[in-house]
Design an enzyme around this catalytic site. Structure first.
Site, PDB file in Angstrom:
ATOM      1  N   GLY A 249       0.823  -1.208   0.000  1.00 15.37           N
ATOM      2  CA  GLY A 249       0.000   0.000   0.000  1.00 15.37           C
ATOM      3  C   GLY A 249       0.850   1.247   0.000  1.00 15.37           C
ATOM      4  N   ASN A 250       0.229   2.371   0.221  1.00 15.29           N
ATOM      5  CA  ASN A 250       0.982   3.632   0.332  1.00 15.29           C
ATOM      6  C   ASN A 250       0.352   4.487   1.426  1.00 15.29           C
ATOM      7  OD1 ASN A 250      -1.065   5.498  -0.885  1.00 15.29           O
ATOM      8  ND2 ASN A 250      -0.777   4.108  -2.617  1.00 15.29           N
ATOM      9  N   ARG A 251       1.011   5.596   1.724  1.00 15.98           N
ATOM     10  CA  ARG A 251       0.609   6.367   2.900  1.00 15.98           C
ATOM     11  C   ARG A 251      -0.451   7.426   2.634  1.00 15.98           C
ATOM     12  NH1 ARG A 251       5.950   7.803   6.296  1.00 15.98           N
ATOM     13  NH2 ARG A 251       6.971   5.804   6.112  1.00 15.98           N
ATOM     14  N   SER A 252      -1.046   7.412   1.463  1.00 16.31           N
ATOM     15  CA  SER A 252      -2.040   8.449   1.178  1.00 16.31           C
ATOM     16  C   SER A 252      -3.183   8.390   2.200  1.00 16.31           C
ATOM     17  CB  SER A 252      -2.597   8.256  -0.235  1.00 16.31           C
ATOM     18  OG  SER A 252      -3.662   9.141  -0.435  1.00 16.31           O
TER      19      SER A 252
END
Ligand code: CTP
Length: 426
Positions: free
Chosen positions: A219-222
């Site tokens: 995933g990513n930190r958005s």
């Protein structure tokens, strides 16, 4: 001319609300100030009456013959509470009506904007966090406070934004057609009131997740915060908002047509559907460029006799670029939006600056606008502040915007509203 109710609660920043009131008056608006009783310890009634040129009351038991608490709320085009203390937000969230200001909040159908000011500890207290989330979920526009010097020696998040900054964030509400009153439901904006009235805006937000096995993902930190701020600004500008949420830290704002997606490919399906027939597509979602080549049905185990796993990644579709080429293939005649807006996080290096990389990406992606987020040593991720430059494919001069994500969103939506007219007519 708009009819504005300016609520002032008991913070030292109340004196700055006097400057905000002057900005409203200079712009030709009618302002009724409703201070809380406690706020009069900071700024007195005489100041508010002199600056607004209107009678000022704090209690529902004054001017009872005019049914003040209902009348002021009903007649308002916009209700702004600045500064909004933790206490007034708690009372508003609980639906209390124990003074003229909170009574007015319950009676109004106009958009409600709150500009909080308090010490960092109070802003970050779980009670305040929950109240702000609840107010936002009901469509109240809570402006993120600034980070900086607070009363006394401390500094941190909770500082009252500068009056000019609040005034700028209110632009989408104040630029609307004159005299058009708020909405059908509290905190919502009438669809015919703003610069995007009658327009359909599709906005993707949050970060995608690419599963590895039933329990793990890439995933990513958005957090989705910028996309949420954009949706709120578009709603405030009168647009119908189709909001495509990937994974976000906060709930989607009230009043949007919501669809959800988890992976990049699911997001592609949802975005493509939402984009059809829309006037604008804003791709603020952080889409994973790659996904694991293989999804393993059972949880990957760390057994002694096996080598450490190696994850092979394959490329995901580029949602934005695919839509741009599909639109081009249809000769622009299909039902895809004439205005597609991308987002890009860029850093400069020895070879080129942020804006050069941004300009190259704008060309590569083929969209009409690119919001370039300057990430660098002194600009940190994970804060409520943002600094962007909006680039335009048609050669319009770049627009710079910085400040809270609400402020940046207001600038992006204003740029979209300006860009849309010629695009629609062309
Ligand atoms: N985007 C998309 N589909 C992807 C990746 C990105 O639609 N698979 C969109 C994003 O939502 C954003 C824009 O494209 O609006 C720019 O994304 P970014 O990742 O910064 O651009 P890339 O082309 O992937 O460039 P880079 O190599 O710098 O990551």
């Amino acid at each position: 001319m708009k009819r504005i109710v300016l609520g002032v609660s008991a913070g030292i920043a109340a004196y700055k609300a006097a400057l905000l009131l002057r900005l409203f008056k200079e712009a030709g608006h009618q302002v009724d100030v409703i201070p809380t009783e406690a706020s009069l310890q900071f700024v007195g009634i005489a100041t508010w009456e002199a600056l607004s040129g209107r009678p000022v009351r704090t209690s529902v038991f004054e001017a009872v013959d005019t049914v003040n608490h209902v009348r002021l709320g009903q007649e308002a085009d916009l209700v702004v509470i600045a500064p909004a203390t933790a206490d007034v937000m708690a009372r508003a969230a609980a639906g209390m009506a124990n003074d003229l200001l909170t009574g007015t909040l319950l009676a109004t159908g106009a958009p409600v904007v709150m500009a909080p000011a308090m010490h960092t500890e109070m802003w970050e207290h779980p009670a305040t966090v929950a109240n702000v989330a609840l107010l936002r979920s009901r469509g109240v526009h809570v402006i993120d406070p600034a980070v900086g010097r607070l009363t006394g020696k401390d500094s941190g998040a909770g500082r009252f934004p500068e009056p000019e900054e609040i005034f700028a964030a209110l632009a989408p509400y104040l630029e609307a057609a004159p005299g058009v009153s708020g909405a059908d439901a509290p905190g919502q904006v009438a669809a015919d009131a703003g610069p995007l009235a009658g327009k359909v805006v599709a906005i993707s937000a949050g970060g995608t997740r690419e599963p590895l096995d039933p329990v793990r993902y890439l995933g990513n930190r958005s957090s989705g915060r910028q996309g949420i701020a954009l949706a709120k600004a578009a709603l405030a500008a009168g647009a119908t908002v189709r909001f495509i949420a990937a994974h976000m830290d906060l709930p989607a704002p009230a009043g949007v047509e919501l669809s959800t997606a988890s992976t990049a490919r699911q997001l592609q399906d949802a975005v493509t559907e939402a984009a059809r027939g829309a006037d604008v597509l804003v791709m603020s979602a952080a889409v994973a460029d790659f996904r694991p080549a293989q999804y393993v049905d059972a949880k990957i185990k760390k057994s002694e006799d096996r080598a450490d796993p190696v994850i092979t990644l394959v490329r995901n579709p580029d949602i934005l670029a695919t839509l741009v080429s599909e639109r081009a293939a249809a000769g622009g005649a299909g039902d895809l939006p004439p205005l597609i807006v991308g987002f890009a996080a860029e850093t400069g290096d020895a070879e080129a600056g942020v804006l050069e990389y941004g300009a190259a990406k704008l060309k590569r992606k083929g969209c009409e606008m690119l919001v370039v987020n300057e990430v660098g040593e002194n600009l940190t991720f994970g804060t409520d502040e943002n600094s962007v430059t909006i680039l335009f494919a048609d050669g319009t001069a770049p627009v710079h915007a910085s400040g809270s994500k609400d402020r940046v969103a207001a600038s992006v939506i204003a740029a979209i509203a300006r860009a849309l007219e010629p695009v629609r007519q062309g």
